[in-house]
Write a protein that holds these residues in place. Structure first.
Motif, PDB file in Angstrom:
ATOM      1  N   GLY A   4       0.826  -1.199   0.000  1.00 58.98           N
ATOM      2  CA  GLY A   4       0.000   0.000   0.000  1.00 58.98           C
ATOM      3  C   GLY A   4       0.858   1.245   0.000  1.00 58.98           C
ATOM      4  O   GLY A   4       0.628   2.174   0.768  1.00 58.98           O
ATOM      5  N   THR A   5       1.825   1.288  -0.901  1.00 58.85           N
ATOM      6  CA  THR A   5       2.855   2.332  -0.866  1.00 58.85           C
ATOM      7  C   THR A   5       2.325   3.726  -1.146  1.00 58.85           C
ATOM      8  O   THR A   5       2.923   4.713  -0.714  1.00 58.85           O
ATOM      9  N   GLY A   6       1.211   3.852  -1.863  1.00 56.78           N
ATOM     10  CA  GLY A   6       0.653   5.185  -2.140  1.00 56.78           C
ATOM     11  C   GLY A   6       1.640   6.054  -2.885  1.00 56.78           C
ATOM     12  O   GLY A   6       2.086   5.732  -3.985  1.00 56.78           O
ATOM     13  N   GLY A   7       2.027   7.181  -2.271  1.00 58.44           N
ATOM     14  CA  GLY A   7       3.004   8.076  -2.870  1.00 58.44           C
ATOM     15  C   GLY A   7       4.434   7.654  -2.653  1.00 58.44           C
ATOM     16  O   GLY A   7       5.363   8.417  -2.943  1.00 58.44           O
ATOM     17  N   GLY A   8       4.638   6.427  -2.155  1.00 57.77           N
ATOM     18  CA  GLY A   8       5.980   5.897  -1.990  1.00 57.77           C
ATOM     19  C   GLY A   8       6.501   5.886  -0.577  1.00 57.77           C
ATOM     20  O   GLY A   8       7.720   5.867  -0.360  1.00 57.77           O
ATOM     21  N   PHE A   9       5.597   5.831   0.412  1.00 53.78           N
ATOM     22  CA  PHE A   9       6.037   5.893   1.814  1.00 53.78           C
ATOM     23  C   PHE A   9       5.526   4.684   2.603  1.00 53.78           C
ATOM     24  O   PHE A   9       4.354   4.358   2.500  1.00 53.78           O
ATOM     25  N   PRO A  10       6.396   4.060   3.369  1.00 59.20           N
ATOM     26  CA  PRO A  10       7.806   4.388   3.619  1.00 59.20           C
ATOM     27  C   PRO A  10       8.777   3.786   2.618  1.00 59.20           C
ATOM     28  O   PRO A  10       9.991   3.852   2.812  1.00 59.20           O
ATOM     29  N   GLY A  11       8.272   3.191   1.526  1.00 53.64           N
ATOM     30  CA  GLY A  11       9.126   2.439   0.615  1.00 53.64           C
ATOM     31  C   GLY A  11      10.277   3.219   0.016  1.00 53.64           C
ATOM     32  O   GLY A  11      11.428   2.761   0.042  1.00 53.64           O
ATOM     33  N   ILE A  12       9.997   4.398  -0.552  1.00 54.71           N
ATOM     34  CA  ILE A  12      11.063   5.165  -1.198  1.00 54.71           C
ATOM     35  C   ILE A  12      12.117   5.638  -0.191  1.00 54.71           C
ATOM     36  O   ILE A  12      13.321   5.446  -0.421  1.00 54.71           O
ATOM     37  N   PRO A  13      11.737   6.249   0.937  1.00 54.31           N
ATOM     38  CA  PRO A  13      12.773   6.636   1.905  1.00 54.31           C
ATOM     39  C   PRO A  13      13.632   5.466   2.364  1.00 54.31           C
ATOM     40  O   PRO A  13      14.846   5.599   2.519  1.00 54.31           O
ATOM     41  N   THR A  33      10.144  -3.975  -3.708  1.00 50.78           N
ATOM     42  CA  THR A  33       8.932  -4.012  -4.525  1.00 50.78           C
ATOM     43  C   THR A  33       7.900  -3.138  -3.836  1.00 50.78           C
ATOM     44  O   THR A  33       7.609  -3.341  -2.650  1.00 50.78           O
ATOM     45  N   LEU A  34       7.366  -2.170  -4.558  1.00 53.37           N
ATOM     46  CA  LEU A  34       6.366  -1.246  -4.008  1.00 53.37           C
ATOM     47  C   LEU A  34       5.012  -1.611  -4.602  1.00 53.37           C
ATOM     48  O   LEU A  34       4.808  -1.494  -5.818  1.00 53.37           O
ATOM     49  N   LEU A  35       4.119  -2.069  -3.731  1.00 53.56           N
ATOM     50  CA  LEU A  35       2.823  -2.592  -4.177  1.00 53.56           C
ATOM     51  C   LEU A  35       1.702  -1.625  -3.840  1.00 53.56           C
ATOM     52  O   LEU A  35       1.630  -1.096  -2.729  1.00 53.56           O
ATOM     53  N   ASP A  36       0.810  -1.414  -4.805  1.00 58.28           N
ATOM     54  CA  ASP A  36      -0.395  -0.630  -4.567  1.00 58.28           C
ATOM     55  C   ASP A  36      -1.426  -1.007  -5.622  1.00 58.28           C
ATOM     56  O   ASP A  36      -1.072  -1.499  -6.701  1.00 58.28           O
ATOM     57  N   SER A  37      -2.703  -0.779  -5.302  1.00 59.61           N
ATOM     58  CA  SER A  37      -3.764  -1.075  -6.268  1.00 59.61           C
ATOM     59  C   SER A  37      -4.135   0.144  -7.105  1.00 59.61           C
ATOM     60  O   SER A  37      -4.943   0.025  -8.024  1.00 59.61           O
ATOM     61  N   ASN A  48      17.077   0.156  -7.218  1.00 61.74           N
ATOM     62  CA  ASN A  48      16.689  -1.028  -6.439  1.00 61.74           C
ATOM     63  C   ASN A  48      15.191  -1.071  -6.152  1.00 61.74           C
ATOM     64  O   ASN A  48      14.753  -1.691  -5.178  1.00 61.74           O
ATOM     65  N   VAL A  49      14.401  -0.416  -7.004  1.00 64.40           N
ATOM     66  CA  VAL A  49      12.947  -0.348  -6.803  1.00 64.40           C
ATOM     67  C   VAL A  49      12.218  -0.828  -8.050  1.00 64.40           C
ATOM     68  O   VAL A  49      12.555  -0.445  -9.177  1.00 64.40           O
ATOM     69  N   GLN A  50      11.218  -1.688  -7.837  1.00 61.26           N
ATOM     70  CA  GLN A  50      10.269  -2.021  -8.888  1.00 61.26           C
ATOM     71  C   GLN A  50       8.867  -1.871  -8.320  1.00 61.26           C
ATOM     72  O   GLN A  50       8.674  -1.921  -7.102  1.00 61.26           O
ATOM     73  N   ILE A  51       7.902  -1.645  -9.200  1.00 64.98           N
ATOM     74  CA  ILE A  51       6.534  -1.452  -8.726  1.00 64.98           C
ATOM     75  C   ILE A  51       5.683  -2.666  -9.094  1.00 64.98           C
ATOM     76  O   ILE A  51       5.978  -3.399 -10.039  1.00 64.98           O
ATOM     77  N   LEU A  52       4.634  -2.867  -8.308  1.00 65.40           N
ATOM     78  CA  LEU A  52       3.701  -3.969  -8.538  1.00 65.40           C
ATOM     79  C   LEU A  52       2.287  -3.427  -8.397  1.00 65.40           C
ATOM     80  O   LEU A  52       1.849  -3.089  -7.301  1.00 65.40           O
ATOM     81  N   HIS A  53       1.599  -3.331  -9.552  1.00 63.42           N
ATOM     82  CA  HIS A  53       0.221  -2.835  -9.561  1.00 63.42           C
ATOM     83  C   HIS A  53      -0.719  -4.029  -9.420  1.00 63.42           C
ATOM     84  O   HIS A  53      -1.024  -4.733 -10.393  1.00 63.42           O
TER      85      HIS A  53
END
Length: 244
Positions: free
Chosen positions: A84-93, A104-108, A127-132
């Protein structure tokens, strides 16, 4: 008339991290500053965050994310997932802070993920990939189930619900870190049975450092000690309507 863009300098960011005992490289500090600028600019056309003032953003998005960091939970060359990364938090930091961890940053919500992907590329965050996808579907997929040393999530749902979505992703021996608000300790107590049923054990409910910008915050630390039963996560909507 062109709107002035607020700024958050790399020096301010480095000083804040240093106060927590975190030594950032110049490149990391610059990446945080650039991501802030990207979020603020995109926020004019998309609701990514209600927190836009530089110092408040630093406290509530960056410092809050860093407070959940412990090297023990983020081993080198491991995989991590932000649910549920949304705008990238806390994943990006956290991804900026842990360049040797594959995130892996997951969000719907696809449009938010597209922003996160574009912004990560802009700041050379490799080192980041997204998962929709919905957590209920991804958590049953072989390529994601029990594949992550750590799963993070911040302010997504009640902890009983969140554990059903998150723990299927966590490898045995790994951790689920859930950032919660003032009622986090109560949620953790109410979620004990669910945590056990999903293969976890509650290790700690840690009060996060408070400061000028902080409301009461806690970090719920859950370790995965055995496999999650195959029936979890249930179909979309089930966890919220019938929490364990």
């Amino acid at each position: 008339m062109m709107l002035e863009t607020a700024t958050l300098s790399s020096e301010q960011i480095a000083a804040a991290a240093k106060s927590l005992g975190i030594a950032l490289t110049p490149e990391q500090s610059q990446a945080y500053a650039a991501y802030y600028t990207a979020v603020i600019e995109q926020n004019r056309v998309m609701n990514l965050t209600s927190i836009t003032e530089p110092q408040e953003f630093l406290a509530k998005h960056y410092i809050d994310s860093w407070l959940g960091y412990d090297p023990a939970y983020f081993p080198a060359r491991s995989r991590a997932l932000d649910l549920g990364t949304g705008g990238g938090f806390p994943g990006i930091p956290l991804a900026i802070l842990t360049p040797d961890v594959e995130w892996t940053l997951l969000d719907s919500v696809g449009k938010k993920l597209r922003f996160v992907a574009d912004a990560a590329q802009t700041i050379d965050l490799v080192n980041v990939q997204i998962l929709h996808e919905r957590a209920e579907f991804a958590g049953q997929a072989k390529e994601y189930r029990e594949q992550f040393a750590v799963v993070t999530s911040r302010a997504v749902a009640d902890l009983r619900v969140l554990c059903e979505w998150a723990l299927p992703f966590v490898a045995r021996g790994g951790y689920f870190l859930a950032w919660k608000g003032p009622k986090g300790a109560e949620e953790a107590s109410a979620a004990q049975r669910a945590i056990r049923e999903l293969g976890g054990t509650l290790c700690e409910v840690r009060k996060l450092q408070r400061g000028e910008w902080f409301d009461e915050r806690v970090l719920c630390i859950i370790q995965k000690v055995q496999a999650t039963p195959k029936r979890f996560p249930r179909a979309p909507g089930k966890a919220a309507k019938q929490p364990l």
